[in-house]
Write an enzyme that holds these catalytic residues in place. Structure first.
Site, mmCIF file in Angstrom:
data_model
loop_
_atom_site.group_PDB
_atom_site.id
_atom_site.type_symbol
_atom_site.label_atom_id
_atom_site.label_comp_id
_atom_site.label_asym_id
_atom_site.label_seq_id
_atom_site.Cartn_x
_atom_site.Cartn_y
_atom_site.Cartn_z
ATOM 1 N N SER A 135 0.784 -1.276 0.099
ATOM 2 C CA SER A 135 -0.012 0.058 -0.056
ATOM 3 C C SER A 135 0.770 1.278 -0.102
ATOM 4 C CB SER A 135 -0.874 0.060 1.116
ATOM 5 O OG SER A 135 -0.266 0.168 2.398
ATOM 6 N N HIS A 150 -4.823 -5.330 0.657
ATOM 7 C CA HIS A 150 -5.596 -4.267 -0.079
ATOM 8 C C HIS A 150 -6.299 -4.761 -1.480
ATOM 9 C CE1 HIS A 150 -3.812 -1.260 2.613
ATOM 10 N NE2 HIS A 150 -2.577 -2.097 2.789
ATOM 11 N N LYS A 203 -11.155 -3.146 5.264
ATOM 12 C CA LYS A 203 -10.686 -1.914 4.139
ATOM 13 C C LYS A 203 -11.809 -2.240 3.086
ATOM 14 C CE LYS A 203 -6.215 -2.249 5.783
ATOM 15 N NZ LYS A 203 -4.836 -2.849 5.924
HETATM 16 C C1 LIG Z 1 -4.214 -2.955 7.327
HETATM 17 C C2 LIG Z 1 -3.265 -4.154 7.174
HETATM 18 C C3 LIG Z 1 -3.347 -5.302 8.045
HETATM 19 C C4 LIG Z 1 -3.783 -5.150 9.522
HETATM 20 O O1 LIG Z 1 -5.101 -5.282 9.074
HETATM 21 P P1 LIG Z 1 -6.255 -4.594 10.271
HETATM 22 O O2 LIG Z 1 -7.527 -5.611 10.032
HETATM 23 O O3 LIG Z 1 -6.379 -3.255 9.962
HETATM 24 O O4 LIG Z 1 -5.492 -5.054 11.647
HETATM 25 C C5 LIG Z 1 -2.570 -6.124 7.922
HETATM 26 N N1 LIG Z 1 -1.563 -6.306 6.539
HETATM 27 C C6 LIG Z 1 -1.730 -5.382 5.473
HETATM 28 C C7 LIG Z 1 -0.771 -5.322 4.121
HETATM 29 C C8 LIG Z 1 -2.398 -4.248 5.694
HETATM 30 O O5 LIG Z 1 -2.583 -3.147 5.070
#
Ligand SMILES: *Cc1c(COP(=O)(O)O)cnc(C)c1O
Length: 405
Positions: free
Chosen positions: A189, A217, A247
């Site tokens: 990201s 993502h 997300k």
């Molecule tokens: C946001 C994210 C996480 C963590 O996920 P959450 O559910 O927000 O704790 C793990 N890996 C990646 C690549 C992320 O972008």
């Protein structure tokens, strides 16, 4: 900033924390919460202003989708506000099992296992899969939760250069470890680029390694919603796929998907699955509705929309002469260099009606502070074009005035 004398430190341990924070602030690296006054969405309210939101991971605008919201409320009314216990101790509700079945269907796997967050999933699954005597191979730009998962494991850690399969191969030939685990984000990201998944799975097969891919993502957005492993045609060759519900799916929580024998192993061995309260019903109900949308014609239209908006925005940013990281996906970055310059740009953009966040070390390497720009399927293309011009103006402004705090 000078270091305090030993005696002061012994007298006031909190003063030591204050000093550390002051040093961070001086380097433009202190962090603060940024509150918004509206619901999450492509446009948000903050300080009485409506802002184009370029900072959200709610890529398909499902957090505010009427059916997703209604499903959250309904799950809470049916199953309660909380799960009450860990899955294994009696918190295993019908909504958990139904969501796992939905996710397995979306990803095309035998099963899926829910976690309260992606952070839980990565920090628990990685140490479960690789322990003392084993070896983990991790991309240099992997997400912090993967880095921490590696730290919690007793396995030997090898960090390969970002997206560099040759470097990975050199490291793989160097170990005699019994079990080997290759772990990577699918879509990074902060840089907006993808892991070389076909090369990674080929290497894994040659070296007898397990492969775990973090699709945080990409789930919902690529590969018919299943993620980049599907888009790049390697889903059958990846052992564990992790995805988040917070997300593109607009809820909260996370899952890993794969073969039942791997999931059974995790139920017995993964500490962050065993020793935590099961996810609350509301986000599970919301995620079920979101998965249904992602798998429907509407989901297809949302994916088309985010792709075309992202391509248009990337072209507009480049046309402004900005130094843009663009891997062809929906996450872009405008490179600004020094953290204070990035903070200044953030403040200028807010005045121009745009909410974009600066990403600074240690999230990204020193000297590569940037504006992280995420495109949403519900963004107005005309406003994205205006935003490109405003970003170019903000990026060119020198970091002369003190901002933030
Ligand atoms: C946001 C994210 C996480 C963590 O996920 P959450 O559910 O927000 O704790 C793990 N890996 C990646 C690549 C992320 O972008």
């Amino acid at each position: 900033m000078t270091r305090p004398a030993r005696t002061t430190r012994a007298l006031d341990p909190i003063a030591e924390l204050d000093l550390e924070l002051a040093r961070l602030a001086q380097a433009g690296l202190a962090r603060e919460n940024v509150s918004i006054d509206s619901a999450q969405g492509p446009v948000i309210e903050r300080g009485g202003q409506r802002l184009l939101n370029l900072a959200s991971n709610d890529y398909l605008a499902l957090a505010g989708h009427p059916r997703v919201r209604a499903a959250a409320a309904e799950a809470a009314m049916t199953y309660g506000a909380g799960a009450g216990a860990s899955r294994l101790l009696g918190g295993d509700l019908p909504v958990h099992r139904a969501l796992e079945a939905d996710l397995a269907a979306l990803l095309g796997t035998e099963g899926a296992l829910l976690f309260p967050s992606g952070w839980h999933a990565n920090t628990g699954v990685i140490p479960a899969l690789a322990d003392e005597g084993d070896a983990i191979f991790s991309d240099a730009l992997n997400h912090a939760s993967i880095v921490d998962g590696c730290r919690l494991s007793r396995a030997r850690r090898y960090v390969y250069r970002h997206a560099d399969a040759e470097d990975l191969e050199a490291l793989l030939t160097r170990t005699r470890a019994r079990r080997r685990l290759i772990v990577t984000d699918s879509l990074f990201s902060m840089d907006g680029d993808a892991a070389p998944l076909p090369d990674l799975v080929s290497l894994a097969e040659r070296h007898g390694a397990l492969v775990m891919v973090d699709e945080a993502h990409a789930v919902g957005v690529y590969g018919d919603g299943a993620g980049l492993c599907r888009e790049l045609g390697v889903e059958r060759r990846v052992h564990v796929r992790m995805g988040t519900l917070g997300k593109a799916l607009g809820a909260s929580g996370a899952f890993v998907a794969g073969e039942e024998r791997i999931l059974r192993f995790l139920v017995s061995r993964c500490r962050s699955y065993i020793f935590t309260t099961a996810p609350a019903p509301a986000p599970c109900g919301a995620a079920r509705a979101a998965v249904a949308i992602v798998r429907s014609e509407e989901g297809h239209r949302l994916r088309e929309a985010i792709r075309s908006r992202a391509r248009g925005f990337a072209a507009a940013l480049s046309a402004e002469g900005l130094d843009v990281l663009d891997g062809g996906f929906h996450l872009l970055a405008a490179m600004l260099g020094e953290p204070k310059r990035a903070m200044r740009a953030t403040a200028d953009l807010e005045e121009a009606g745009i909410f974009a966040r600066a990403v600074r070390p240690p999230t990204v390497p020193t000297g590569t502070s940037r504006l992280r720009l995420s495109v949403c399927a519900a963004h107005d293309p005309a406003r994205l074009s205006e935003a490109a011009r405003a970003i170019a103006r903000a990026a060119r402004a020198p970091a002369r005035r003190r901002v933030g705090t």
